[in-house]
Every structure is written in C-alpha cells, then in structure tokens.
Design an enzyme around this catalytic site. Structure first.
Site, PDB file in Angstrom:
ATOM      1  N   THR A  52       0.032  -5.623  -3.767  1.00  0.00           N
ATOM      2  CA  THR A  52      -1.396  -5.368  -3.572  1.00  0.00           C
ATOM      3  C   THR A  52      -2.213  -6.144  -4.593  1.00  0.00           C
ATOM      4  OG1 THR A  52      -1.047  -3.324  -4.813  1.00  0.00           O
ATOM      5  CG2 THR A  52      -1.299  -3.118  -2.432  1.00  0.00           C
ATOM      6  N   LYS A  70      10.778  -9.649  -9.069  1.00  0.00           N
ATOM      7  CA  LYS A  70       9.429 -10.227  -9.074  1.00  0.00           C
ATOM      8  C   LYS A  70       9.408 -11.601  -9.742  1.00  0.00           C
ATOM      9  CE  LYS A  70       7.238  -5.668  -9.118  1.00  0.00           C
ATOM     10  NZ  LYS A  70       6.329  -5.652  -7.944  1.00  0.00           N
ATOM     11  N   LYS A 103      -5.926  -8.371  -4.545  1.00  0.00           N
ATOM     12  CA  LYS A 103      -7.029  -8.260  -5.510  1.00  0.00           C
ATOM     13  C   LYS A 103      -7.401  -9.639  -6.040  1.00  0.00           C
ATOM     14  CE  LYS A 103      -5.073  -3.814  -6.582  1.00  0.00           C
ATOM     15  NZ  LYS A 103      -4.039  -3.144  -7.385  1.00  0.00           N
ATOM     16  N   HIS A 136       8.279   2.472   0.766  1.00  0.00           N
ATOM     17  CA  HIS A 136       7.708   1.402  -0.072  1.00  0.00           C
ATOM     18  C   HIS A 136       8.754   0.451  -0.631  1.00  0.00           C
ATOM     19  CE1 HIS A 136       3.582   3.100  -0.437  1.00  0.00           C
ATOM     20  NE2 HIS A 136       4.238   4.223  -0.188  1.00  0.00           N
ATOM     21  N   LYS A 182       1.954  -7.614 -12.879  1.00  0.00           N
ATOM     22  CA  LYS A 182       2.670  -6.637 -12.059  1.00  0.00           C
ATOM     23  C   LYS A 182       3.755  -6.051 -12.948  1.00  0.00           C
ATOM     24  CE  LYS A 182       3.583 -10.156  -9.272  1.00  0.00           C
ATOM     25  NZ  LYS A 182       3.110  -9.554  -8.027  1.00  0.00           N
ATOM     26  N   ARG A 183       4.442  -4.995 -12.471  1.00  0.00           N
ATOM     27  CA  ARG A 183       5.537  -4.474 -13.288  1.00  0.00           C
ATOM     28  C   ARG A 183       6.591  -5.558 -13.513  1.00  0.00           C
ATOM     29  NH1 ARG A 183       5.635   1.111 -14.579  1.00  0.00           N
ATOM     30  NH2 ARG A 183       7.658   0.614 -15.459  1.00  0.00           N
TER      31      ARG A 183
HETATM   32  C1  26Q Z   1      12.094   7.123  -7.948  1.00  0.00           C
HETATM   33  C2  26Q Z   1      13.028   8.063  -8.371  1.00  0.00           C
HETATM   34  C3  26Q Z   1      13.088   8.452  -9.684  1.00  0.00           C
HETATM   35  C4  26Q Z   1      12.195   7.904 -10.599  1.00  0.00           C
HETATM   36  C5  26Q Z   1      11.260   6.982 -10.177  1.00  0.00           C
HETATM   37  C6  26Q Z   1      11.212   6.575  -8.859  1.00  0.00           C
HETATM   38  C7  26Q Z   1      10.206   5.586  -8.417  1.00  0.00           C
HETATM   39  C8  26Q Z   1       8.952   5.567  -8.992  1.00  0.00           C
HETATM   40  C9  26Q Z   1       8.006   4.642  -8.582  1.00  0.00           C
HETATM   41  C10 26Q Z   1      10.493   4.709  -7.414  1.00  0.00           C
HETATM   42  C11 26Q Z   1       9.540   3.786  -7.015  1.00  0.00           C
HETATM   43  C12 26Q Z   1       8.288   3.753  -7.588  1.00  0.00           C
HETATM   44  C13 26Q Z   1       7.261   2.806  -7.224  1.00  0.00           C
HETATM   45  C14 26Q Z   1       7.369   1.940  -6.246  1.00  0.00           C
HETATM   46  C15 26Q Z   1       6.287   0.992  -5.933  1.00  0.00           C
HETATM   47  O1  26Q Z   1       5.293   0.903  -6.643  1.00  0.00           O
HETATM   48  N1  26Q Z   1       6.432   0.235  -4.859  1.00  0.00           N
HETATM   49  C16 26Q Z   1       5.409  -0.719  -4.477  1.00  0.00           C
HETATM   50  O2  26Q Z   1       4.533  -0.074  -3.569  1.00  0.00           O
HETATM   51  C17 26Q Z   1       3.428  -0.895  -3.280  1.00  0.00           C
HETATM   52  C18 26Q Z   1       2.491  -0.113  -2.401  1.00  0.00           C
HETATM   53  O3  26Q Z   1       3.025   0.010  -1.119  1.00  0.00           O
HETATM   54  C19 26Q Z   1       3.864  -2.201  -2.640  1.00  0.00           C
HETATM   55  O4  26Q Z   1       2.742  -3.012  -2.495  1.00  0.00           O
HETATM   56  C20 26Q Z   1       4.901  -2.907  -3.510  1.00  0.00           C
HETATM   57  O5  26Q Z   1       5.408  -4.030  -2.848  1.00  0.00           O
HETATM   58  C21 26Q Z   1       6.030  -1.942  -3.837  1.00  0.00           C
HETATM   59  O6  26Q Z   1       6.947  -2.550  -4.740  1.00  0.00           O
END
Ligand code: 26Q
Length: 814
Positions: free
Chosen positions: A654, A552, A658, A358, A546-547
């Site tokens: 995503t 972003k 929406k 991702h 979004k976050r």
């Molecule tokens: C990793 C290690 C330690 C702590 C936290 C994490 C961590 C947690 C959440 C790393 C990444 C995430 C989330 C990533 C995320 O939401 N990515 C998004 O995924 C979506 C679904 O595929 C995409 O549409 C987005 O583009 C992408 O940013």
C-alpha cells in the site's frame, strides 16, 4: 437534540476556556502540550455532537452493520485528519492564528497511536476513514495496547528497540464505556450435563477477566456519519469481590489478576512470522469474545431472540486469521448462551463471517498447537473439533477417499489448529488484496476449496485514504490540484484523472515541480532536526520504506548501491545524477538477519560519506523510527518509489500507492498492486524489472536455481561478494557480512528470494531511470501521470467494492 454551532469565535472561547479549567493557565502561559490538548478537546466536542446525531440516525435506520475485527490499527496522529473530515481545518487555523498560535506547530504534540506493525494495520485504519466517508455503519474492533509498536533507535548503525509509551499523556480521542464491559474466561474445564434432554456445557474453574471498551469517534469526510473504533482494555475482577462471592480460590484470583495486567500490555512486533505464543492466543480471544458479546447484546436489544436474521443485521470481517476465533466464539454464544441447535448456530455463523487473507508466505500462516488451544480455551476447542468433524465429512463428499487432500484442508490436522482453513471453511466470503494475490490464493493455498465453491472467492485491491495521504500529508500539492482541476477530487478521488491533460502543460509542470521541491526541503529539514544529517534537496529523492524483510529485498537495493559506489571508485570519469537513497524500516526484534541488513546499509552509508567523489553522487539516509507521521513527510518528497518484492510474495503493498499518489514513479517488480499501478499508468510511466510471479514459481518447483553461477558470470556482483568476504565492511565482526553472503550463496536454499537472479534486470532498469530523470519534461510528465491515475487506489473505491461484493450494507443518508 440541542446542538452547538462551532464557529471561529466559539472555537477560540472553547480553547481559552479549556486551558483555564483544566490547566489554570492563560494562552500565553500554556505549554505546547497543553495547547494541543485544549484544541484537541475542542475538536472532540465537535465530533461528539455529530456522534450523537449519527448514532440516533443509525438506531432509526435499524440497518446492517459491519464489525471490522483487526488485531492491529496503525492509526497515526488523528487531529489533522479529523479537522479535514470535519471541514474545519481553515477555521481552526484562523482561530488559532488570532490567538497567536500556528496550528501546524502543535500537531506534533499528539502522541502517535502505533497499534499496528505495517500494511495490515494501516489498511484497517484507512478502511475506518473510508467506511465513515462512504457513510457505511461500521465499528472497528481491536485491542487497547498500552504499548504500541516499539520505537526504533539507531545506535552505531544498529537497531535498538525502545518501548512506545503512547498513553503516558492520556489519549484525548478515546472515551471509556464501562456500561459495555463484559467478562472473558480462560482455562478451566468443560462440564457436560443433560438438562431436559439437551446437552449443556459449562466452563468450570476458569479464570475470568473483564474487558472494558474505549471508543474513538471516526468522522466521515463532509458528511454526518461518525463511526466508532472500539479498543478493548483489560481489568482484573477485584479478587476481594471474588472472595466475597464465595470463591475462595486465591490462586485462581491472582492468576486472573496477572492475566488482566499483561493481556493488553503490548503489541506483538513480529509481522508475518507466526510463533505459537499462548499470550498472543489469549489476546486474540480476548478482543474477539468481547466484540461478539457486545454485538449480540446490541442485536438482542432490537430483535430479541430472532437470531435467524442476524446475518441481515451484522457482518463480522476477519482481517487476516488473527480474529478467526470469532467463528467458534459465535458458535459458543449461540449454542451455550442462547440455546440454539448446532445446525442453526453453524448456519447463522457462517453467513455472518467474511475473511481477508493478507499473505501466502507459509511462515506467517497461523497454526495453533492443539494442546495449547485445549488448555487455554477448552470449550472453544471442543467446538473446533466438532466443526472439523463436520467440515471433513462434507469435504469427503467432494473428494471421496482423498484423505491426504482432506487432511490439508482440515481445521485440525497434524496436531495443529489451522486458522486459515477455519476461515475458508466457515466464512461466506474469502478475498485476496490485489488481483494477482487473489489469483494466487485460488491457484495455490486455497485451490481445493476454490474448486468446490469458486463463488466464495474474490479479489479486492487494497487502497489508501487520499484524505490522509494527499490532503493532509501534501497540502502544497492539494492546493495546486484544487486551483488546477477544482476540488471535486477531495470527495471523489477518481476525478484526479482530470489532471492528465496538464502533464503536457509546461506552466503546470513548473508548478508541480516547485511543490515537489518544497516537499523535499521539508523532508531535508526533518532529517536534519531528527538525525543531524544534512541532505541536498537537489539530489533525486529515492525511497524504500516498509517493514524489513528478506522478501521485500532491501538487500537488492543496498547491493545495487554498493555496485554504483564501486563504479564511481573504479572509474574517475564516471558520473550519474546525484541520488539520495532513503530507507525507512523496522525489523522484528527477533529477526536477526533483517537486523544485519540494517547494519550493512548504515555501514555502506559511512563508506560513501567518506569518499569525496562518491559522496557527490550518492547518499544513503536510514530514517530512524519510520512510522505513520514520518511517512507523511517522506511520501510527498519522494521521486522514485522502490517496490522490489520477489514477484508473488507481496500480497498487495500500500506504500506503493501512497508514493504514486504523491507523484513518485515506481521502480518495481510485477507483484501485488504494482501490477495494477502498471495497468493504470501504462508502461511508459513505470519501471518494471525482474521475474514474473509464474517464472518465480516454476524456478522454485524445479529447484534448479544456482546463485553461484550468477556470481561467476557477473564481475560487478563478484566484486561486491569479495568486498563482503574481505572485511571491507565491519572487519571486526566478520560474521555480519558472512551471514548476508551466506543467505545469498549458501545453505539448503541459497538466495530464496532471487536477489542475485533479478539483479541484472534491476540494474538495467536503474540505468533507464537515471537516463530519463535528466530529461526534466519527460520526468515531470511521468510524475504528473502517476498522481493523475492514482484515484483508483483510494480506499473509498476499495470499500465500495467490499460493500457491493461482500457486506451489502445500506448507506446512511445525510
Ligand atoms: C501472526 C501471528 C503471530 C504474530 C504475528 C502475526 C502477524 C502479524 C502481522 C502476521 C502478519 C502481520 C501483518 C501482515 C501484513 O501487514 N501484511 C500486509 O498486508 C497489507 C495489507 O493488505 C498488504 O498490502 C501487504 O502486501 C501485506 O504484506
């Protein structure tokens, strides 16, 4: 199997009965919370019945099943979507109306399960809905966090985090399944012995906790498929029992108790920023080990020890690297518990595992320190070492003597365990989440693996469940669509295309516009009720939600608003169509710069409000605590969807889908799924700006970008930079704006996300969009085309692609 019919009268009886039995109240005396629970429990009964039948059908079919492993599921409230999928919404509405209650008024009583950070977690939730709707047998597996993502408060324009105690009032949708509890071990050391000429490994002196599953039913739309979302909770193994069984190690016992108390306590709120926290590693192993133990137990019930056919009966989907320990854990279970040879175990494991990436952002790639892995999971670490040895041996055949290359592809290297390499080396399928992202994976981070086996790699564009994001979130538009093109699109979102000709129908455009207007009023009311801010529904509703992250580029949006404000202030004759800028974003608690961006946006909002002329044309609202239910009100009300990521950085996005489905027009870069939105709607129905991904990449490589020269040549940007420096905003805390300025102009890498570089192009696109908005027919046509072309982005299509290309599971009939 005896079944109960759920009709209006029995639903009414059930609700009254539950109020009486569980609360001892009549309907007139019941609180909203009590009413919500009584209704939810009735819906649950209806689902339970289907669940049983569905489980039975599945046992008969003996087919393959997917275990979707994800450390996050950002579910949102479930009642309305459950009612929609059961096709019972109207019946419940009527039943409740006859009891004098408005269904819509009790829905907000449901606590929102926020067991995820953002896109990745929400994607997993959409997938569960589509898996059941496509009648594919699946189990979603995750952690039962006691506290979900923090609740965000804005105090003096600053983010303050509050705990999310979502289970305080209980969770109606879950059911504990103590029968499937299992034990998970941490720490200790590995004892190696030889038994009958075979090496045997045993973990000694470990501390053990128990994993207890809580199951939630997931119903498919208009069908009889009910899948399960399994969340694993933790329980201490009673230290009294430990002692009774002759384990006198009190310290170990209390360590176990402590771990059981904290392991499922809270969701980590950092998204895409990896930090080597050992509790996080334990969380990952905890839910993965529990899931695999359960999956093997199920398998053995049917097929005994015939593990050869495991890949025909189960596939484990690894959602980002967070559940990657599934690979060595499967090896451990097959070798240490089932007695298989290494070769057999590796062959079986690698045929059961599929991995989705991702992100390509370096700081989000998980790499665990070898020492931590070794001490936390000693047996798993041994297996990782042997996997690494064998993988490197094979890589050497493809890349003889290229040690540097092999070093970067290795599972263990430079003192770290590289989780993405583990997944790529040992999964049979690796995919990206949009076409562009898939291409970037092949060309960059996984390039050397791609060259060896290109067939392993694919790109499957993300999707969203149109049942939540259209049918549930936008009932006004849903009704209009049904009356215009029939209700086929509810089952098959591709049928939304039938709407295309109506873009040229003036009468339809009026109705479409009227729905948008109502949705804008609904959002205006939410903003008033929650934050006491009055917004004018006549303004253009423009949103970026979004976050919060530098890539972003919320800062690009804010900088542009600052420029618009200056234009108004500097030129008394300047006019533009009034525009409301909505922001919704949580920043990771430790992401200091992101939090300063929030402050800047809120300070800018104050400046605008205080200016008599500017406030007639501009308004900023920072929506507090942006979550799934807020999104459900925001998306339908939005007219302009801002998707501003630096090209090449947003894997898919995503939220963009929406907004589009609800008729918003995208203002965005050629990044992630924006590219595919562009392909669907055509260049006349989207506003694209900025550098393309390849240009960005080249500029990075060349290292020639100097944002300072842009400031020199652009008077409007220069003015903003001067305002920031002069203490125009937050004069008493000059470090805030200095930090934002510094991120764009100073340091080793100034403006790493090219905010200033893309500003000119962004500003031009904004001029075009404001011009076009004033041509009402043109705008409404664009908006309608966006809804009409959004069917491709239903996650039903995404799931079908996963099944055709990756899982190959048989659909359940009926
Ligand atoms: C990793 C290690 C330690 C702590 C936290 C994490 C961590 C947690 C959440 C790393 C990444 C995430 C989330 C990533 C995320 O939401 N990515 C998004 O995924 C979506 C679904 O595929 C995409 O549409 C987005 O583009 C992408 O940013």
């Amino acid at each position: 199997m005896p079944t109960t019919i759920f009709d209006k009268e029995s639903v009414k009886r059930s609700i009254l009965g539950k109020l009486q039995r569980y609360n001892g109240v009549t309907i007139a005396e019941a609180s909203k919370q009590q009413l919500y629970k009584a209704v939810a429990m009735t819906v649950r009964d209806q689902m339970m019945q289907k669940w049983m039948i569905s489980r039975h059908a599945r046992h008969e079919a003996k087919g393959k099943r997917v275990y979707y492993l994800s450390i996050e599921y950002l579910l949102g409230r479930l009642m309305d979507c459950n009612l929609i999928n059961l096709c019972s919404e109207d019946m419940y509405k009527e039943a409740l109306a006859e009891l004098g209650i408005d269904l819509l008024s009790i829905l907000p009583e449901e606590p929102e399960p926020a067991l995820g950070n953002g896109g990745l977690g929400r994607l997993a939730a959409c997938f569960m809905d589509s898996l059941a709707s496509e009648q594919l047998p699946a189990m979603g597996c995750t952690i039962r966090y006691e506290y979900g993502l923090f609740r965000q408060k804005l105090i003096d324009g600053q983010q303050v985090e509050m705990p999310d105690d979502w289970t305080r009032n209980g969770n109606v949708w879950e059911m504990a399944v103590p029968e499937d509890a299992c034990q998970i071990q941490f720490g200790g050391y590995v004892d190696e012995k030889e038994v009958d000429g075979r090496k045997v490994f045993e973990l000694k002196d470990a501390y053990t906790i128990e994993a207890i599953p809580y199951d939630m039913p997931v119903v498919g739309y208009q069908n009889n498929c009910v899948n399960t979302l399994r969340t694993w909770g933790a329980r201490a193994i009673n230290s009294f029992n430990l002692r009774a069984f002759g384990d006198g190690d009190h310290l170990k016992a209390s360590e176990s108790e402590h771990l059981a108390g904290v392991i499922t306590k809270v969701l980590y709120p950092e998204d895409r920023h990896y930090e080597g926290k050992s509790l996080r590693l334990k969380q990952q192993y905890f839910f993965v080990s529990a899931t695999l133990q359960y999956a093997l137990k199920q398998f053995k019930k049917y097929y005994g020890n015939n593990f050869d056919i495991l890949p025909d009966k189960a596939v484990f989907h690894i959602n980002d690297t967070h559940p990657a320990l599934a690979i060595p854990e499967m090896m451990r279970l097959l070798i240490d518990q089932e007695g298989l040879s290494w070769e057999m175990a590796e062959r079986i494991t690698s045929r059961c595992m599929a991995y989705t990436n991702h992100t390509v952002m370096a700081e989000a790639l998980e790499k665990w320190p070898v020492d931590m892995m070794k001490s936390t999971l000693p047996r798993i670490y041994m297996i990782l070492e042997e996997l690494n040895r064998r993988v490197c041996e094979r890589l050497f055949l493809s890349y003889p003597d290229q040690w540097e290359r092999i070093g970067h592809m290795a599972i263990i290297g430079y003192g770290q365990v590289h989780m993405a390499n583990l997944c790529v080396a040992l999964s049979y399928s690796v995919n990206g989440v949009s076409q562009l992202h898939g291409q970037i994976l092949n060309d960059t981070i996984f390039h050397d693996y791609y060259l060896i086996n290109p067939k392993k790699f694919t790109a499957i564009t993300n999707g969203i469940t149109h049942r939540r994001w259209l049918l549930s979130a936008n009932p006004g538009l849903t009704d209009l669509l049904k009356e215009t093109i029939g209700d086929g699109f509810t089952k098959d979102a591709a049928k939304l295309e039938d709407l295309v000709p109506y873009a040229d129908d003036a009468a339809f455009r009026e109705k479409f516009d009227a729905v948008k207007k109502q949705n804008k009023e609904r959002l205006a009311k939410l903003i008033m009720d929650r934050q006491g801010i009055k917004v004018d529904p006549e303004f253009i509703f423009d949103a970026q939600s979004k976050r919060l992250h530098e890539y972003k580029r919320q800062l690009l949006n804010a900088l542009h608003i600052n420029v618009l404000f200056n234009r108004i202030c500097d030129d008394p004759s300047f006019t533009m169509p009034p525009r409301l800028f909505l922001f919704g974003a949580k920043a990771a608690p430790g992401y200091w710069l992101a939090k300063q961006i929030i402050r800047y946006i809120n300070e800018l909002a104050k400046k605008i409000d205080a200016h008599p002329r500017a406030s007639k044309m501009l308004k900023i609202v920072y929506i507090e605590n942006y979550d799934v239910s807020t999104a459900e009100v925001l998306m339908p009300a939005t007219e302009i969807s801002q998707q501003l990521s630096t090209a090449g950085k947003e894997a898919s996005g995503t939220g963009n889908m929406k907004f589009m489905m609800n008729g918003a027009v995208t203002l965005g870069t050629m990044d992630g799924a924006n590219v595919e939105i562009y392909e669907q709607v055509g260049e006349d129905n989207i506003y694209i700006f900025g550098m393309r991904a390849d240009t960005v990449e080249n500029l990075y490589r060349e290292g020639t970008y100097r944002p300072g020269s842009i400031v020199e040549n652009n008077a409007e940007i220069r003015k903003v930079m001067e305002q920031w420096q002069a203490g125009w905003i937050l004069p008493d805390e000059s470090y805030v704006m200095n930090a934002l300025r510094g991120s764009l102009l100073e340091g080793a890498v100034a403006d790493p996300y090219f905010v200033l570089k893309d500003f000119g192009s962004y500003s031009m696109a904004n001029l075009r969009i404001m011009e076009d908005y004033q041509n009402r027919d043109k705008w409404l046509k664009m908006s309608i085309i966006n809804t009409a072309k959004s069917g491709f982005f239903s996650s039903d299509r995404t799931i079908r692609e996963y099944n055709e290309r990756v899982w190959r599971i048989q659909k359940l009939e009926g």
